[in-house]
Design an enzyme around this catalytic site. Structure first.
Site, PDB file in Angstrom:
ATOM      1  N   ARG A 184      -8.204  -5.006   3.688  1.00 33.85           N
ATOM      2  CA  ARG A 184      -9.349  -6.141   3.547  1.00 33.85           C
ATOM      3  C   ARG A 184      -9.569  -6.392   1.963  1.00 33.85           C
ATOM      4  NH1 ARG A 184     -15.475  -4.918   6.350  1.00 33.85           N
ATOM      5  NH2 ARG A 184     -14.107  -5.604   8.135  1.00 33.85           N
ATOM      6  N   HIS A 208     -10.712 -13.056  10.170  1.00 41.11           N
ATOM      7  CA  HIS A 208     -10.778 -11.563  10.813  1.00 41.11           C
ATOM      8  C   HIS A 208     -10.185 -11.369  12.100  1.00 41.11           C
ATOM      9  CE1 HIS A 208     -12.382  -7.860  10.571  1.00 41.11           C
ATOM     10  NE2 HIS A 208     -13.706  -7.933  10.961  1.00 41.11           N
ATOM     11  N   GLN A 240     -10.845  -8.505  14.584  1.00 41.68           N
ATOM     12  CA  GLN A 240     -11.960  -8.575  15.182  1.00 41.68           C
ATOM     13  C   GLN A 240     -11.799  -9.293  16.345  1.00 41.68           C
ATOM     14  OE1 GLN A 240     -15.376  -7.119  14.536  1.00 41.68           O
ATOM     15  NE2 GLN A 240     -15.547  -7.964  16.661  1.00 41.68           N
ATOM     16  N   ASP A 283     -22.628 -14.809  13.569  1.00 39.87           N
ATOM     17  CA  ASP A 283     -22.240 -13.968  12.876  1.00 39.87           C
ATOM     18  C   ASP A 283     -23.201 -14.080  11.527  1.00 39.87           C
ATOM     19  OD1 ASP A 283     -20.994 -12.407  11.023  1.00 39.87           O
ATOM     20  OD2 ASP A 283     -19.364 -13.494  10.256  1.00 39.87           O
ATOM     21  N   CYS A 322     -19.816  -9.746  15.765  1.00 34.81           N
ATOM     22  CA  CYS A 322     -18.718  -8.985  15.204  1.00 34.81           C
ATOM     23  C   CYS A 322     -19.624  -7.509  14.566  1.00 34.81           C
ATOM     24  CB  CYS A 322     -18.000  -9.416  14.362  1.00 34.81           C
ATOM     25  SG  CYS A 322     -18.686 -10.275  12.853  1.00 34.81           S
ATOM     26  N   ARG A 375     -12.530  -2.781  19.186  1.00 28.07           N
ATOM     27  CA  ARG A 375     -11.769  -2.672  17.888  1.00 28.07           C
ATOM     28  C   ARG A 375     -10.758  -1.619  18.096  1.00 28.07           C
ATOM     29  NH1 ARG A 375     -14.002  -5.152  13.344  1.00 28.07           N
ATOM     30  NH2 ARG A 375     -12.090  -4.120  12.513  1.00 28.07           N
TER      31      ARG A 375
END
Ligand code: CP
Ligand code: NVA
Length: 303
Positions: free
Chosen positions: A103, A130, A133, A222, A262, A290
C-alpha cells in the site's frame, strides 16, 4: 515470470470469474476441516506506507488461513521508510517471502516494485487504483444479483479517485455498465477512462448525481478526501455539496438497488447514516468479502 495484481485489468474476464468463483468456495469452506492450505510453509509480506484497518486485517487473517505466515511491515519503521530504494527492497523481499502486498502513494512505486521483484506483487491501494477492494465489491454484487456481472448498472457518485478508477478498470474486465457523477475538477483520470473504453468498457461521465442514479442497480461512493488529501478537506466539502448518497438519491435508483462503500465512511458527508446503516446497504458483506477474494487471489498468484 511472476504474475502481479496492480489493477483489475491485470486479469482477463475468465481469470476474474475464476477468482470470484473460488472466493465463494473458500467462503463456504471457511472454518471447516476441508478448508485448503495451499500456501503452507510460505510467507507473504504486507507493506504499508498509509494507514489501514480492513486491508491489514483481511490480508493477515487470509494469509494465515491459507497456511502461510503473514509478515506486516509499517514502512516508517523500515529502511524503505528511510529512503532505501524500492528496487533494492524488491530484490530483498524476493529472497525472503513468496508474495508481497504493498500500500503506497504513487502507483509508479508499485510498478517499480513489480518490475524488480521475482515474486507476485499485489496492490493494497495506491493513489491510482485499489483493485483488491473491487474484487470484494464484485463478489458482493454477485451474491445479491447472481453471477452475471454484465447485467449490473453501477452509479459512482463522488470523487474521481483511486476507487473510481478501479470501477472504471473493472467495467472493461467484468462488462457491467458504469455511470460516474463527479463534480467539475474532480473527474477521473482521462488516461484511465480512455484505456478502459479501448478495452470495451461501457462507461459514461455525467455532471449531476441524478443522471447516474436513474436505473442504477448498484450505488457506490467513497470519501471526498482520500489519504494524503486531508489538507483539502474544507475545499472538497464545498465542491462536493449535493453529491451525498442519501435516501432521496437511493429513491432515484432501481427499487432493488444496493449500496456499497469501501469504508471507512464519513456519515453526513458522502453518505447519510440512513443509507449506510439502512436496509439496502451491503457494506459489511463487502468488507467480509475482502477476506474471501484476497485468499482466492493469493492462492491463484502464489500456490
Ligand atoms: N477499504 C479499505 O481498504 O480499508 P482500509 O483502509 O481500512 O484498509
Ligand atoms: N479513496 C480512499 C480509499 C480508502 C480505502 C483513499 O485512498 O484514502
Amino acid at each position: 515470470m511472476a504474475r502481479h495484481f496492480l489493477t483489475v485489468s491485470d486479469l482477463s474476464r475468465d481469470e476474474l470469474v475464476a477468482v470470484l468463483d473460488r472466493a465463494a468456495e473458500l467462503r463456504e469452506l471457511r472454518g471447516t476441516p476441508a478448508h485448503p492450505q495451499p500456501l503452507q510453509g510460505k510467507s507473504v509480506a504486507v507493506v504499508f506506507e498509509k494507514a489501514s484497518t480492513r486491508t491489514r486485517l483481511s490480508f493477515e487473517v487470509g494469509i494465515h488461513e491459507l497456511g502461510a505466515q503473514p509478515v506486516t511491515l509499517i514502512s516508517k519503521d523500515t529502511q524503505l521508510g528511510r529512503g532505501e530504494p524500492i528496487e533494492d527492497t524488491a530484490h530483498m523481499l524476493s529472497r525472503y517471502v513468496h508474495g508481497v502486498v504493498y500500500r503506497t502513494f504513487g502507483h509508479d512505486r508499485l510498478e517499480t516494485l513489480a518490475r524488480h521483484a521475482t515474486i507476485p506483487v499485489v496492490n493494497g491501494l495506491s493513489d491510482k487504483f485499489h483493485p483488491v477492494q473491487l474484487l470484494a465489491d464484485l463478489m458482493t454484487i454477485r451474491q445479491h444479483f447472481g453471477p452475471s456481472l454484465e447485467d449490473a448498472r453501477v452509479a459512482w457518485i463522488g470523487d474521481g479517485n483511486n476507487m473510481a478508477h478501479s470501477w472504471i478498470a473493472s467495467a472493461a474486465v467484468a462488462g457491467f455498465e458504469l455511470v460516474l457523477a463527479c463534480p467539475s475538477g474532480y473527474q477521473p483520470d482521462e488516461e484511465v477512462l480512455c484505456g478502459a473504453r479501448e478495452r470495451g468498457a461501457r462507461v459514461r461521465l455525467v455532471e449531476r448525481p441524478e443522471e447516474a442514479l436513474d436505473g442504477a442497480t448498484v450505488v457506490t461512493t467513497d470519501v471526498w478526501a482520500s489519504m494524503g488529501q486531508e489538507r483539502e478537506t474544507a475545499e472538497r466539502q464545498r465542491a462536493f455539496a449535493g453529491f451525498i448518497v442519501d435516501d432521496a438519491a437511493m429513491e432515484r435508483a432501481d427499487s432493488e438497488a444496493i449500496f456499497l462503500h469501501c469504508l471507512p465512511a464519513h456519515r453526513g458527508e458522502e453518505v447519510s447514516a440512513s443509507v449506510i446503516d439502512g436496509p439496502r446497504s451491503r457494506v459489511w458483506d463487502e468488507a467480509e468479502n475482502r477476506l474471501h477474494t484476497q485468499k482466492a487471489l493469493l492462492e491463484w498468484l502464489i500456490a
